[in-house]
Scaffold this active site. Structure first.
Site, PDB file in Angstrom:
ATOM      1  N   CYS A  49       0.819  -1.214   0.000  1.00 15.44           N
ATOM      2  CA  CYS A  49       0.000   0.000   0.000  1.00 15.44           C
ATOM      3  C   CYS A  49       0.852   1.263   0.000  1.00 15.44           C
ATOM      4  O   CYS A  49       0.670   2.161  -0.821  1.00 15.44           O
ATOM      5  CB  CYS A  49      -0.926  -0.008   1.216  1.00 15.44           C
ATOM      6  SG  CYS A  49      -1.849   1.506   1.407  1.00 15.44           S
ATOM      7  N   CYS A  54      -1.722   1.766  -2.950  1.00 12.54           N
ATOM      8  CA  CYS A  54      -2.687   2.859  -2.728  1.00 12.54           C
ATOM      9  C   CYS A  54      -2.073   4.256  -2.716  1.00 12.54           C
ATOM     10  O   CYS A  54      -2.615   5.174  -3.330  1.00 12.54           O
ATOM     11  CB  CYS A  54      -3.424   2.684  -1.406  1.00 12.54           C
ATOM     12  SG  CYS A  54      -3.545   1.009  -0.808  1.00 12.54           S
ATOM     13  N   LYS A  57      -0.371   5.369  -6.061  1.00 11.49           N
ATOM     14  CA  LYS A  57      -1.475   5.330  -7.042  1.00 11.49           C
ATOM     15  C   LYS A  57      -2.386   6.544  -6.909  1.00 11.49           C
ATOM     16  O   LYS A  57      -2.715   7.215  -7.883  1.00 11.49           O
ATOM     17  CB  LYS A  57      -2.258   4.027  -6.840  1.00 11.49           C
ATOM     18  CG  LYS A  57      -3.555   3.859  -7.598  1.00 11.49           C
ATOM     19  CD  LYS A  57      -4.789   4.382  -6.893  1.00 11.49           C
ATOM     20  CE  LYS A  57      -5.128   3.784  -5.573  1.00 11.49           C
ATOM     21  NZ  LYS A  57      -5.730   2.490  -5.589  1.00 11.49           N
ATOM     22  N   TYR A 191      -8.768  -3.727 -10.962  1.00 16.94           N
ATOM     23  CA  TYR A 191      -8.727  -2.317 -10.582  1.00 16.94           C
ATOM     24  C   TYR A 191      -7.308  -1.768 -10.701  1.00 16.94           C
ATOM     25  O   TYR A 191      -7.110  -0.607 -11.050  1.00 16.94           O
ATOM     26  CB  TYR A 191      -9.351  -2.073  -9.206  1.00 16.94           C
ATOM     27  CG  TYR A 191      -8.526  -2.491  -8.014  1.00 16.94           C
ATOM     28  CD1 TYR A 191      -7.621  -1.606  -7.430  1.00 16.94           C
ATOM     29  CD2 TYR A 191      -8.659  -3.757  -7.446  1.00 16.94           C
ATOM     30  CE1 TYR A 191      -6.865  -1.983  -6.334  1.00 16.94           C
ATOM     31  CE2 TYR A 191      -7.913  -4.134  -6.347  1.00 16.94           C
ATOM     32  CZ  TYR A 191      -7.015  -3.239  -5.797  1.00 16.94           C
ATOM     33  OH  TYR A 191      -6.260  -3.609  -4.711  1.00 16.94           O
ATOM     34  N   GLU A 195      -6.803   1.504 -12.941  1.00 13.40           N
ATOM     35  CA  GLU A 195      -6.301   2.709 -12.260  1.00 13.40           C
ATOM     36  C   GLU A 195      -5.005   3.195 -12.922  1.00 13.40           C
ATOM     37  O   GLU A 195      -4.841   4.390 -13.174  1.00 13.40           O
ATOM     38  CB  GLU A 195      -6.062   2.419 -10.776  1.00 13.40           C
ATOM     39  CG  GLU A 195      -7.360   2.309  -9.983  1.00 13.40           C
ATOM     40  CD  GLU A 195      -7.140   1.940  -8.513  1.00 13.40           C
ATOM     41  OE1 GLU A 195      -8.049   2.202  -7.712  1.00 13.40           O
ATOM     42  OE2 GLU A 195      -6.069   1.390  -8.168  1.00 13.40           O
ATOM     43  N   HIS A 460     -26.855  20.589  -0.441  1.00 12.13           N
ATOM     44  CA  HIS A 460     -26.985  21.069  -1.815  1.00 12.13           C
ATOM     45  C   HIS A 460     -26.000  22.197  -2.089  1.00 12.13           C
ATOM     46  O   HIS A 460     -25.825  23.054  -1.228  1.00 12.13           O
ATOM     47  CB  HIS A 460     -28.425  21.568  -2.016  1.00 12.13           C
ATOM     48  CG  HIS A 460     -28.730  21.964  -3.428  1.00 12.13           C
ATOM     49  ND1 HIS A 460     -28.785  21.046  -4.457  1.00 12.13           N
ATOM     50  CD2 HIS A 460     -28.991  23.176  -3.980  1.00 12.13           C
ATOM     51  CE1 HIS A 460     -29.070  21.681  -5.574  1.00 12.13           C
ATOM     52  NE2 HIS A 460     -29.204  22.980  -5.319  1.00 12.13           N
ATOM     53  N   GLU A 465     -25.725  14.134  -2.601  1.00 12.16           N
ATOM     54  CA  GLU A 465     -27.147  14.343  -2.297  1.00 12.16           C
ATOM     55  C   GLU A 465     -28.041  13.535  -3.232  1.00 12.16           C
ATOM     56  O   GLU A 465     -29.174  13.203  -2.891  1.00 12.16           O
ATOM     57  CB  GLU A 465     -27.517  15.830  -2.382  1.00 12.16           C
ATOM     58  CG  GLU A 465     -27.589  16.390  -3.796  1.00 12.16           C
ATOM     59  CD  GLU A 465     -28.119  17.814  -3.843  1.00 12.16           C
ATOM     60  OE1 GLU A 465     -29.195  18.077  -3.271  1.00 12.16           O
ATOM     61  OE2 GLU A 465     -27.443  18.674  -4.444  1.00 12.16           O
TER      62      GLU A 465
END
Length: 485
Positions: A49, A54, A57, A191, A195, A460, A465
Site C-alpha cells: 500500500c 494505494c 497510485k 482495478y 487505475e 446542496h 445528495e
C-alpha cells in the site's frame, strides 16, 4: 520464548498487529524483507500500500485529475497558456520522496512502540521457531509464543508468454520509474490495471488496455462497464476479448506485442514503449516453509486457510491480510484485522473482524465507490422478486460549466423489496467517490433502510445528495435521468 509475538511481513496488517501488541507490554518483533521485482525495483518498510499501491497510485491519480481541471479551467475564466505539458520526472520524484518519508515514519513508530524491526526474510523451522536471513545471507533463529503471517502478495507475470518477463513491468515498478513510460499497453482489467491506465492517460500518455474477458471481476458489472465506457471517451484505448501471444524487443528499442482476438483468433500487432502486466497477484507463501510445519493452504490459490479468528490450522499461528483465503485484498481490512487479533491475544477481548459491508473505491478517471452487495450478488442471494434497485443518472454541477460529458455518472442502491427495504448495496460513479462512499458505509454498517435514506436531508449542491433523492426503481422502467438543479 524469545518473543511473545513475531510478525512475518511489515505491511499494513503486520505493522498494525505488532504495534497494537506492543502496547500491551509484550515483546514483539517484525520481520520485513522486500525481494526486488524481476526488473530490480526495491523499496522500504510499509508493504504494498505504502510503496507500490494505494499511496503512490492515489497521488498519480491526483496528478491526472489536475490535468483535467486545467482543461476545465479555461471555461471557468482562467487564462492558461497552452500547450500545458506534464513532466513525469517531477511527479515521480515528489511521489517517491513522500513514500520514503512514510518508510521512515514506520521505522520511527516501531522504535517508539518498542517493536524490534528485523530487515530479514522469515521462514518456519518448526511451529514456534523462525529463521531470519539478511540480505547478506546471515542467519538468526528465534522463538515465539505466537506467530502472525502477514506477507501479502506480489504481481503475477504470465511466464508462458514469450518475452513477458524480460520486457514487461508490473505495479511493483511503475511508481518507481524515473522516466516516463511513454506509450503503454496495460494487460489486465483488474482495478490495478484500470487505475494505472487511467492516470497514464490522464497525464497525456498514449495508453491501451488489453482485456481477456470482463473488467473489474468481482465488482458490479453494470458499474464496471460505466467505468470503462468513461475511460474510452477519456482517451484510453481498449482491446476487448484479446490475449497477448508474445512480446519482442525491436532494434529501435520499442516493444512489439502480438495478440489475438479470442473470438476470431485473428492476430494483431502494435509497438509500445512499456508493457505493464496487471493480471492478478500471487500470495507470498512459497518461501515460508509452511508445508513442513502443517499450516494448511488452498492448493489452487496458494493462500492460507483461516478461521473467523484468523487462526491457521495450527492454533498459535495466525494469518492476516491478502495472504489469507477469502479475505478482501484491502489495506483497511488488514489493519483492522491485525489490531483486533492483537487485542484478542493479549487483551482478553473477543471481538472478531467483520468482513461484511466493506467499502472500497476504484480510483479510475471516473471514480467508482461501492459498499455491500453488487446487483448480481443480491439477485443470487435473494432472488429477482425480492430486491428493488433504485437508480439515477446525474450530472455533477462542476461538469456543467466545463461542458464535460456526465453520461457515466450513475448511482444505484440495491434494497430488499419488502418491509422497510434494508439497503444491501450502494454504488456510485462520480467525482470524489471514495469520500461519498465512506460516509454511506457507516449507514450500511448500522442496517440503513431505503426509508431512512429518503428521510435524510441532502446537502446542496453536491453529488452525494443524489443518493438521498433516489426515487426511481429499475422495475418501473421509468427514465432515471435527474433533471433540474
Amino acid at each position: 520464548y524469545d518473543y511473545d509475538l513475531v510478525v512475518i511481513g511489515g505491511g499494513s496488517g503486520g505493522l498494525a498487529c505488532s504495534k497494537e501488541a506492543a502496547q500491551f507490554g509484550k515483546k514483539v518483533a517484525v520481520l520485513d524483507y522486500v525481494e526486488p521485482s524481476p526488473k530490480g525495483t526495491r523499496w522500504g518498510l510499509g508493504g504494498t500500500c505504502v510503496n507500490v499501491g494505494c499511496i503512490p497510485k492515489k497521488l498519480m491519480h491526483q496528478s491526472a485529475l489536475l490535468g483535467s481541471a486545467v482543461k476545465d479551467a479555461g471555461k471557468y475564466g482562467w487564462k492558461i497558456s497552452s500547450p500545458v505539458t506534464h513532466d513525469w520526472p517531477t511527479m515521480a520524484r515528489a511521489v517517491q520522496d513522500h513514500v520514503r518519508s512514510l518508510n521512515w515514519g514506520h521505522r520511527v513508530q516501531l522504535q517508539d512502540k518498542k517493536v524490534t524491526y528485523l530487515n530479514m526474510k522469515g521462514s518456519f523451522v518448526d511451529e514456534h521457531t523462525i529463521r531470519g536471513v539478511t540480505k547478506a545471507g546471515k542467519e538468526t533463529v528465534f522463538t515465539a509464543g505466537n506467530i502472525v503471517i502477514a506477507t501479502g502478495g506480489r504481481p503475477k507475470y504470465p511466464t508462458h508468454i514469450p518475452g513477458a518477463l524480460e520486457h514487461g513491468i508490473s505495479s511493483d515498478d511503475i511508481f518507481w520509474l524515473q522516466e516516463s513510460p511513454g506509450k503503454t499497453l496495460v494487460v489486465g482489467a483488474s482495478y490495478v490495471a484500470l487505475e494505472c491506465a487511467g492516470f497514464l492517460t490522464g497525464i497525456g500518455l498514449d495508453t491501451a488496455v488489453m482485456v481477456r474477458s470482463i473488467p473489474l471481476r468481482g465488482f458490479d458489472q453494470q458499474m464496471a462497464h460505466l467505468v470503462t465506457d468513461y475511460m474510452e471517451s477519456y482517451g484510453t484505448k481498449f482491446f476487448w476479448n484479446s490475449v497477448p501471444k508474445k512480446v519482442e524487443k525491436l532494434q529501435t528499442g520499442g516493444l512489439q506485442v502480438t495478440w489475438a482476438g479470442q473470438d476470431s483468433g485473428h492476430e494483431r500487432q502494435d509497438t509500445f514503449d512499456t508493457i505493464l502486466w496487471a493480471v492478478g497477484r500471487a500470495p507470498e507463501t512459497k518461501a515460508l516453509n509452511l508445508e513442513s510445519i502443517g499450516v494448511e493452504i488452498n492448493k489452487e490459490s496458494g493462500k492460507i486457510l483461516v478461521a473467523a479468528n484468523e487462526a491457521t490450522s495450527i492454533p498459535h499461528i495466525y494469518s492476516i491480510g491478502d495472504i489469507s483465503e477469502g479475505r478482501p485484498e484491502l489495506t483497511p481490512t488488514a489493519i483492522k484485522a491485525g489490531k483486533l487479533l492483537a487485542r484478542r491475544l493479549f487483551d482478553k477481548t473477543s471481538e472478531l473482524m467483520n468482513y461484511d459491508n466493506v467499502p472500497t473505491t476504484v480510483f479510475t478517471p471516473l471514480e467508482y465507490g461501492c459498499v455491500g452487495l453488487s446487483e448480481e450478488e443480491a439477485l443470487v442471494r435473494h432472488g429477482k422478486d425480492n430486491i428493488e434497485v433504485f437508480h439515477a443518472f446525474y450530472k455533477p454541477l462542476e461538469f456543467t460549466v466545463a461542458e464535460r460529458d456526465a453520461s457515466q455518472c450513475y448511482i444505484k442502491v440495491v434494497c430488499l423489496r419488502e418491509g422497510d427495504q434494508r439497503i444491501l448495496g450502494l454504488h456510485f460513479t462520480g467525482p470524489n467517490a471514495g469520500e461519498v462512499t465512506q460516509g454511506f458505509a457507516l449507514g450500511l454498517q448500522c442496517g440503513a433502510t431505503y426509508s431512512q435514506l429518503q428521510e435524510t436531508v441532502s446537502i446542496h449542491p453536491t453529488c452525494a445528495e443524489e443518493i438521498t433523492k433516489l426515487h426511481i426503481s429499475k422495475r418501473s422502467g421509468l427514465d432515471p435521468t435527474v433533471t433540474g438543479c
